[in-house]
Scaffold this motif. Sequence first.
Motif, short mmCIF file in Angstrom:
data_model
loop_
_atom_site.label_atom_id
_atom_site.label_comp_id
_atom_site.label_asym_id
_atom_site.label_seq_id
_atom_site.Cartn_x
_atom_site.Cartn_y
_atom_site.Cartn_z
N ASP A 1 0.81 -1.22 0.00
CA ASP A 1 0.00 0.00 0.00
C ASP A 1 0.85 1.27 0.00
O ASP A 1 0.33 2.36 -0.25
N GLU A 2 2.12 1.15 0.27
CA GLU A 2 3.00 2.32 0.30
C GLU A 2 3.82 2.46 -0.98
O GLU A 2 4.64 3.36 -1.09
N ILE A 3 3.56 1.58 -1.94
CA ILE A 3 4.32 1.59 -3.18
C ILE A 3 3.66 2.50 -4.20
O ILE A 3 2.49 2.33 -4.55
N SER A 4 4.40 3.47 -4.68
CA SER A 4 4.02 4.31 -5.81
C SER A 4 5.32 4.83 -6.39
O SER A 4 5.92 5.77 -5.87
N VAL A 5 5.78 4.19 -7.43
CA VAL A 5 7.09 4.49 -7.98
C VAL A 5 6.96 5.61 -9.02
O VAL A 5 6.03 5.61 -9.81
N SER A 6 7.92 6.53 -8.99
CA SER A 6 7.89 7.60 -9.99
C SER A 6 9.08 7.53 -10.94
O SER A 6 8.93 7.74 -12.13
N ARG A 7 10.25 7.22 -10.45
CA ARG A 7 11.43 7.11 -11.31
C ARG A 7 12.35 6.06 -10.69
O ARG A 7 12.69 6.14 -9.53
N VAL A 8 12.74 5.09 -11.51
CA VAL A 8 13.65 4.05 -11.06
C VAL A 8 14.77 3.95 -12.08
O VAL A 8 14.51 3.77 -13.28
#
Length: 130
Positions: free
Chosen positions: A100-107
Amino acid sequence: MAATAGIVALAGCSPSTEAAAPDAGSVPAGDGTYVDGTYSADGSYATPESVESISVTVTLSDDVITEVQVVGDAQAQESQQYQSDFIGGISDVVVGQDIDEISVSRVAGSSLTSGGFNQAIEAIKAEAAA
């Protein structure tokens, strides 16, 4: 590692989503929101040149991502490089984190691939909901 077929932990795509049922041996998480198990979803995202897709598989235990695999299916050569970089770095970003805390923007310099990954994570969350 091939740019379009890297296996890592966690990834996603947008329009096309498929979720797999948890492993037969999985058990519901104790206090978690999600059933422990391994789930997969496909996601896609638009680039200036094409629409690209990725497949994401995550293993959940007590709502925490314990393993992630991402397989790319890039159509454009530039997208192959970005997907490969994303696949090489996503595990370090999401393994050990609450889903629920995962929201990736740039990897690893890849930002568009993240949109597909986040979409796949949403599909996985819907499938794994207890």
